[in-house]
Design a protein around this motif. Structure first.
Motif, PDB file in Angstrom:
ATOM      1  N   ALA A  59       0.924  -1.198   0.217  1.00  0.00           N
ATOM      2  CA  ALA A  59      -0.086  -0.161  -0.226  1.00  0.00           C
ATOM      3  C   ALA A  59       0.694   1.605  -0.164  1.00  0.00           C
ATOM      4  CB  ALA A  59      -0.817  -0.245   1.101  1.00  0.00           C
ATOM      5  N   VAL A  60       2.302   1.004   0.136  1.00  0.00           N
ATOM      6  CA  VAL A  60       2.977   2.115   0.525  1.00  0.00           C
ATOM      7  C   VAL A  60       3.243   3.134  -1.391  1.00  0.00           C
ATOM      8  CG1 VAL A  60       5.180   2.993   1.101  1.00  0.00           C
ATOM      9  CG2 VAL A  60       4.132   1.490   2.348  1.00  0.00           C
ATOM     10  N   VAL A  64       3.427   7.629  -2.038  1.00  0.00           N
ATOM     11  CA  VAL A  64       4.205   7.728  -2.662  1.00  0.00           C
ATOM     12  C   VAL A  64       4.014   8.099  -3.680  1.00  0.00           C
ATOM     13  CG1 VAL A  64       6.756   7.845  -3.051  1.00  0.00           C
ATOM     14  CG2 VAL A  64       5.724   6.887  -0.672  1.00  0.00           C
ATOM     15  N   GLY A  65       3.534   7.391  -5.201  1.00  0.00           N
ATOM     16  CA  GLY A  65       3.707   8.036  -6.859  1.00  0.00           C
ATOM     17  C   GLY A  65       2.641   8.845  -6.394  1.00  0.00           C
ATOM     18  N   ALA A  66       1.518   9.073  -5.820  1.00  0.00           N
ATOM     19  CA  ALA A  66       0.268   9.741  -6.104  1.00  0.00           C
ATOM     20  C   ALA A  66       1.054  11.191  -5.632  1.00  0.00           C
ATOM     21  CB  ALA A  66      -0.529   9.410  -5.233  1.00  0.00           C
ATOM     22  N   GLU A  90      -4.826   2.720  -5.966  1.00  0.00           N
ATOM     23  CA  GLU A  90      -4.294   1.832  -5.826  1.00  0.00           C
ATOM     24  C   GLU A  90      -3.861   1.764  -4.516  1.00  0.00           C
ATOM     25  OE1 GLU A  90       0.161   0.393  -6.729  1.00  0.00           O
ATOM     26  OE2 GLU A  90      -0.853   0.569  -8.417  1.00  0.00           O
ATOM     27  N   ALA A  91      -3.386   2.233  -4.236  1.00  0.00           N
ATOM     28  CA  ALA A  91      -3.283   2.742  -2.091  1.00  0.00           C
ATOM     29  C   ALA A  91      -4.056   2.157  -1.709  1.00  0.00           C
ATOM     30  CB  ALA A  91      -2.416   3.790  -1.685  1.00  0.00           C
ATOM     31  N   ALA A 194      -7.109 -11.117  -8.618  1.00  0.00           N
ATOM     32  CA  ALA A 194      -6.771 -10.543  -9.756  1.00  0.00           C
ATOM     33  C   ALA A 194      -6.939  -8.779  -9.724  1.00  0.00           C
ATOM     34  CB  ALA A 194      -8.602 -10.147  -9.700  1.00  0.00           C
ATOM     35  N   ASP A 195      -6.735  -7.970  -9.153  1.00  0.00           N
ATOM     36  CA  ASP A 195      -6.961  -6.644  -8.332  1.00  0.00           C
ATOM     37  C   ASP A 195      -5.368  -6.414  -8.208  1.00  0.00           C
ATOM     38  OD1 ASP A 195      -8.972  -5.802  -7.227  1.00  0.00           O
ATOM     39  OD2 ASP A 195      -8.483  -5.863  -5.565  1.00  0.00           O
ATOM     40  N   GLU A 196      -4.584  -7.463  -8.074  1.00  0.00           N
ATOM     41  CA  GLU A 196      -2.556  -7.905  -7.877  1.00  0.00           C
ATOM     42  C   GLU A 196      -2.732  -7.832  -9.860  1.00  0.00           C
ATOM     43  OE1 GLU A 196      -1.488  -6.924  -5.353  1.00  0.00           O
ATOM     44  OE2 GLU A 196      -2.171  -7.745  -3.887  1.00  0.00           O
TER      45      GLU A 196
END
Length: 332
Positions: A59-60, A64-66, A90-91, A194-196
């Protein structure tokens, strides 16, 4: 909000692997393999506990990217092309995976300390990496998600082989994915995988967009912003509603006072849902049509549908009660 329990899992390509093309990709793959070795060594086949610790790490990157994408767009006065929303979702999606697996496998004290240590080390390391090379950071996440797909596939194999109990899906999972009331852990692992796989594809795509080799890392203006996680997820507001209350509850029974009627074939009435809550010890719950068995404990209650034939058997010392509801207690 009533949800339609008709979740359909998109077709997945479980064999996807990005072949490293340069030193950046090889660095990301090397780090991934190292961390995979650490996870395999520490957790072995304790997949529920592995999921809890690794989802706190997973979840990190989105957050961080956002954050860094948001700040860069502010500095450069440019649009984000949908990246911020995608990374934030995504997080959030990874955080919900964590909350769901916490309801299935309770983390030990050692694992809680490990979460604190790993999360801080990974957050700082990933933040620095993203500052220096967002492309490498997204490639790293793409490789992480490739390994997540492999791990959840192994988890499914353990469940199918009977080595991991296929317990009832927790209420939070039913609400989040709109799963049917009789969903089990196997259904949960399928939708998590599926999410991953989706996060895998999105992050490899982002890395490719950033690797345009033109001497800069600008977001490609042609990038489709419709890359958020699959649209079957409920909102946080939906899943954080207070749970419905039972209209009746039995007294607490132990292994000696448990009524004989509960230990032989019986069923709930029409329109009545039941929850068998074990407060101490273990209780075996057997369903008859079709036949299946579950071992219940304080972390794993048993859910009874209307007119579902069943009986229970105490496994040693036990404290248990039964709650009755007018609607499925797992779907608010």
């Amino acid at each position: 909000m009533k949800r339609d329990n008709t979740t359909t899992i998109p077709a997945l390509d479980l064999s996807v692997h990005h072949q490293p093309g340069d030193i950046s990709d090889r660095f990301a793959l090397g780090i991934t393999k190292l961390l995979r070795w650490c996870a395999d060594t520490f957790f072995a086949k304790r997949y529920g506990h592995r999921a809890i610790v690794l989802e706190t790490v997973a979840a990190v990157p989105g957050m961080v990217g956002a954050t860094l994408t948001h700040l860069r767009c502010l500095r450069k006065l440019e649009a984000d092309r949908g990246w911020i929303r995608t990374l934030m979702e995504e997080a959030e999606n990874e955080r919900m995976h964590l909350m769901i697996f916490v309801a299935i496998a309770k983390p030990t004290l050692l694992e809680r300390w490990l979460i604190l240590l790993v999360q801080w080390l990974f957050y700082i390391g990933f933040f620095v990496l993203y500052l220096f090379s967002a492309r490498t950071a997204h490639r790293l996440v793409g490789y992480f998600e490739e390994e997540a797909v492999v791990s959840y596939t192994h988890y499914l194999n353990e469940i199918d082989a009977g080595r991991s109990p296929d317990v009832a899906a927790p209420a939070i999972a039913l609400q989040y994915w709109g799963l049917p009331g009789n969903a089990t852990l196997r259904d949960v692992v399928l939708v998590v995988r599926a999410d991953e796989a989706h996060h895998r594809d999105v992050n490899h795509s982002f890395a490719a967009q950033l690797g345009d080799h033109t001497g800069h890392s600008a977001i490609n203006p042609g990038l489709n912003s419709d890359l958020a996680p699959y649209p079957w997820h409920a909102s946080t507001d939906e899943i954080e509603k207070p749970a419905i209350a039972p209209y009746r509850q039995t007294a607490d029974f132990d292994e000696n006072t448990l009524p004989a009627a509960l230990k032989r074939r019986h069923n709930t009435a029409s329109g009545v849902w039941g929850v068998v809550r074990v407060k101490q010890g273990q209780l075996k719950l057997t369903f008859l049509e079709p036949h299946s068995e579950q071992v219940l404990d304080a972390s794993h209650p048993g859910y009874l549908a209307p007119q579902q034939a069943h009986f229970v058997e105490p496994l040693g010392k036990v404290s248990v009660c039964v709650e009755f509801y007018h609607s499925d207690p797992r779907v608010a």
